[in-house]
Design a protein around this motif. Structure first.
Motif, mmCIF file in Angstrom:
data_model
loop_
_atom_site.group_PDB
_atom_site.id
_atom_site.type_symbol
_atom_site.label_atom_id
_atom_site.label_comp_id
_atom_site.label_asym_id
_atom_site.label_seq_id
_atom_site.Cartn_x
_atom_site.Cartn_y
_atom_site.Cartn_z
ATOM 1 N N ILE A 259 3.583 -3.340 -10.126
ATOM 2 C CA ILE A 259 3.685 -3.506 -8.628
ATOM 3 C C ILE A 259 3.335 -2.181 -8.194
ATOM 4 C CG2 ILE A 259 5.336 -3.623 -6.666
ATOM 5 C CD1 ILE A 259 6.883 -5.713 -8.687
ATOM 6 N N LEU A 260 3.841 -0.888 -8.786
ATOM 7 C CA LEU A 260 3.450 0.563 -8.317
ATOM 8 C C LEU A 260 1.786 0.647 -8.349
ATOM 9 C CD1 LEU A 260 6.330 2.537 -9.741
ATOM 10 C CD2 LEU A 260 5.828 1.816 -7.324
ATOM 11 N N GLY A 261 1.474 0.339 -9.388
ATOM 12 C CA GLY A 261 -0.102 0.378 -9.760
ATOM 13 C C GLY A 261 -0.841 -0.178 -8.723
ATOM 14 N N GLU A 262 -0.315 -1.858 -8.330
ATOM 15 C CA GLU A 262 -1.429 -2.485 -7.425
ATOM 16 C C GLU A 262 -0.841 -2.103 -6.013
ATOM 17 O OE1 GLU A 262 -1.097 -6.603 -9.299
ATOM 18 O OE2 GLU A 262 -1.429 -5.312 -11.283
ATOM 19 N N ARG A 263 0.201 -2.201 -5.625
ATOM 20 C CA ARG A 263 0.534 -2.042 -4.344
ATOM 21 C C ARG A 263 0.720 -0.687 -3.669
ATOM 22 N NH1 ARG A 263 5.191 -6.768 -4.284
ATOM 23 N NH2 ARG A 263 4.150 -8.309 -5.373
#
Lengths: 395, 398
Positions: free
Chosen positions: B372-376
């Protein structure tokens, strides 16, 4: 001391609530940040940084950027208005230091604006401040702090000895790892006297008997020199006599530690941005490598650590700016030890994430790894600062 | 608006306290009155336990109640209802749902649980297989749910089912409120590595749910479930611990009692590594809170869950190491009991060490949090999704 059973009337610093400070930038600070970001972005380009660090420019530091910093009033942020400065606080200076760290800008901010200026503010008389601070704010005076002995150990007294005859002081000895020592116009020399006391002297670097030798440094963007003093004679008026020298040195080194932490955050931020951009663009196996969890998760880890490093550094800078001395004693070593570890990990991960190109001289990532390693060891390594904290917290 | 809202909230707090002094009113009566005064969920409309103002005023209300000697423990003891179910029912339920369920939820007359995870659907929640088949005006449910906190005490459950296996996984889901006392619902304790059963397994065998307990449209279950999970993140995040509190405080206490001035330098440095990491994380939560209230939140608000889970595991493990040979023991033994509330913070360091292993699994694994951190936050591309457009029926499952 048995800390488990003592401390009846003093608060337990490991759990005592810290003073509240704000971490949000004011509108003015945000404008300053934008202006500084543009300035460093335009001037401290990778090409220019390399030109200066490889000795291909006209000086050991970036004289063009330095002059612009002076013109914008950014060198005198923490200098009182009466002495040609802006009378702002370390919160504003921290904005400049972070951007300088992000670009690895080769300018003597740490040596002259932080270490030298804080020592002078701490121990200088009004006359001495008036004599030197306007030049510092204008960038024409560049201070370097010579406080270590040849071994470079913070816990060992300075390597320079001072003895007095009438109104003349004789300085002899060697001080190593002097940041920007060769290019500085003036030196703030810490020396021990015959009685073992500590004194600070501010002298022209061209004084007879002073010789300076460039050190071959790991981090080429931050030069250091070995300074030898042989039969140097200065007057009593050159001794910083407006305050306790030991306290002033401590003040300077604490500010230096916070400055390094802030600078480290700039470097971590740059590394995260550059590696993330690369992971989005670089295609292998038919996909952007950032879509692989092995890469994505390393970057997520870097983001998490960056945010905590930023919190620690910002807290220290704001506490310093607010003059909260007791909390600063905790916040400074906390920030320096934490940010240093994160920076090295991030910068090293950066090399890995860039892969082969990251190991080449032409790529910039190695400059960040070198800066990370150097700033980790400068002014006390993480273990040193954690030991300070342990003692303070009663652990 | 801010000034008007504050005035409204202050007025309602004053009216509530005048009619029902918090320290002198029994909890249930007080919570009921709090609901009736629109101070249960301040962001909800009038008549549904709210006052139609910004949710940030809730913290003011709760602080005031605590300061006046009242209790807000219903938010913890019925967290799945008050923290997650209420927002879902408000957003996707009917007025009949809101009128029937919100008040007894807030007074704790009815406890709620959440029935999302399954043995075959953990991180990939949308792959769940508990089925609901329509028969006239009701649905017949079969399947198994797991990790059901409070399931053994709950009157109502928030249930996600598969109603159309021929749709891709996200499209064939439907959301219900289920009566946990209904025929065919079997709640069994699920013992975890601590020897306690905080959670349950819930089996559904031909359980009939009236169609009017459906929340949202048929096939809209994923959207409704996301509302529940968003409310979960709000319920979990946003709290700031005092310096030195929690697991690191316990490690400090053990260090002082057993090592202190005589402790070795290596272990002391390890303690300080953890203390500095915990304090840096804590300062991040302070910073996130300030940024959230000043309206310029950044990435500092999204890293807390992942960082806390990983650090809590390290610290609780270190605390057991500090015990030396006593770390070989398990005080109180493996009790096979059912603790009240959350066992997360109770018990000896040994138990906390074991309990902490779940921190990086529950509420989103650390691996999912990193995605989630990587993508959003970082904007990295997602993994290719091989099951995205396939009918759920055709996707391989373990």
């Amino acid at each position: 001391m048995d800390t488990a059973t003592s401390a009846t009337d003093t608060p337990d610093l490991a759990t005592a609530a810290p003073p509240e400070v704000s971490y949000v930038l004011t509108d003015e600070q945000r404008q300053l940040q934008e202006m500084v970001r543009d300035l460093f972005g335009d001037r401290a380009t990778p090409e220019r940084v390399r030109e200066v660090m490889l000795g291909a420019a006209d000086a050991a530091f970036d004289t063009i950027l330095w002059q612009e910093l002076a013109d914008y009033g950014l060198l005198g942020l923490t200098i009182p208005e009466a002495h040609g400065g802006a009378g702002a606080s370390f919160a504003e200076l921290a904005i400049v230091l972070e951007e300088a760290g992000r670009r690895l800008a080769p300018v003597p901010l740490l040596s002259s604006i932080v270490l030298g200026t804080e020592a002078l503010l701490g121990a200088g008389t009004e006359t001495q401040r008036a004599a030197h601070l306007p030049g510092v704010a204008a960038g024409t005076t560049r201070l370097a702090l010579a406080h270590l002995d040849v071994g470079g150990d913070l816990l060992v007294p300075p390597g320079v000895h001072a003895s007095r005859t009438g109104d003349t002081w004789h300085l002899d000895g060697t001080s190593a790892y002097v940041i920007d020592g060769a290019s500085a116009s003036h030196l703030v020399v810490a020396a021990r006297t015959d009685t073992g006391a500590l004194e600070l002297f501010l002298l022209d670097a061209a004084t007879a008997g002073v010789s300076r030798t460039e050190v071959e440094v790991l981090d080429l963007t931050r030069p250091m020199a070995t300074v030898e003093l042989a039969g140097v004679e200065v007057g009593e008026e050159d001794r910083l006599s407006g305050g306790d020298a030991m306290a002033a040195l401590h003040r300077a080194l604490t500010a230096g530690v916070v400055a390094l932490a802030v600078e480290q955050v700039g470097g971590i931020q740059y590394t995260l941005e550059s590696t993330t951009a690369y992971a989005r663009d670089r295609i292998q196996f038919g996909r952007a490598i950032g879509s692989f969890q092995a890469i994505k998760h390393r970057l997520a880890d870097m983001l998490v650590e960056l945010e905590s490093a930023r919190s620690a550094a910002l807290h220290a800078a704001r506490v310093l700016a607010a003059g909260e001395r007791d909390e600063l004693a905790i916040a400074a070593p906390l920030a320096k030890s934490y940010c240093a570890e994160v920076y090295e990990r991030s910068a090293a991960d950066g090399i890995q994430l860039f892969g082969g190109i990251g190991f080449t001289w032409e790529h910039d990532q190695h400059l960040y790894l070198k800066r990370a390693k150097a700033t980790k060891l400068l002014l006390g390594d993480p273990k040193h600062h954690r030991a300070l904290l342990a003692e303070l917290l009663g652990l | 608006m801010g000034v008007d809202e504050r005035a409204l909230i202050e007025e309602r707090i004053a009216a509530l306290f005048a009619a029902h002094p918090p320290a002198e009113t029994d909890e249930r009566t007080f919570w009921g009155a709090q609901f009736d005064h629109g101070l249960a969920w301040v962001q909800f409309p009038d008549g549904f336990g709210g006052s139609g103002v910004s949710p940030r005023w809730q913290a003011v209300v709760d602080q005031r109640i605590n300061d006046a000697g009242g209790s807000t423990r219903n938010r913890i003891n019925n967290v799945l209802g008050i923290g997650m179910g209420a927002g879902t029912i408000m957003a996707h339920g009917t007025d009949e749902h809101r009128a029937r369920y919100l008040r007894p939820m807030f007074t704790m007359e009815e406890i709620w649980c959440q029935l999302f995870s399954e043995p075959g659907a953990g991180s990939d929640l949308a792959a769940l297989s508990t089925s609901a088949v329509r028969e006239d005006d009701h649905w017949i449910v079969n399947g198994q749910k797991v990790w059901t906190t409070l399931g053994h005490l709950a009157k109502w459950g928030l249930l996600v089912t598969r109603t159309d296996p021929d749709q891709p996984k996200h499209a064939g889901l439907t959301y219900f409120i289920v009566d946990m006392e209904a025929e065919g619902v079997d709640v069994r304790p699920l013992y975890q590595i601590t020897g306690e059963a905080e959670f349950n397994e819930v089996y559904f065998t031909d359980v009939a749910i009236p169609d009017d307990l459906r929340v949202g449209d048929v096939g809209q279950g994923w959207t409704v479930a996301m509302t529940t999970l968003m409310n979960e993140r709000v319920a979990i995040g946003g709290n700031v611990q005092p310096r030195g509190a929690g697991a690191i405080g316990e490690a400090v206490d053990i260090w002082r009692e057993r090592h202190g001035a005589h402790g070795d330098a290596v272990t002391r440095d390890q303690l300080l590594q953890l203390w500095t990491a915990a304090e840096a994380m804590r300062l991040t939560s302070v910073r996130a809170k300030e940024a959230a209230t000043s309206g310029t939140p950044g990435p500092e608000g999204s890293t807390a869950k992942l960082q806390w889970a990983e650090l809590n595991k390290r610290i609780t493990s270190f605390s057991v190491d500090l015990l030396g040979p006593e770390g070989l023991t398990y005080p109180g033994g493996y009790s096979f009991s059912r603790p009240d509330g959350s066992a997360d913070v109770d018990g000896a360091p040994h138990k906390r060490f074991l309990r902490a292993r779940a921190n990086s699994i529950e509420g989103g694994t650390s691996e999912i949090m990193k995605n989630i951190l990587g993508e959003r936050v970082l904007g990295l591309p997602g993994e290719p999704r091989v099951d995205k457009d396939k009918p759920w029926r055709e996707v391989p499952r373990s």
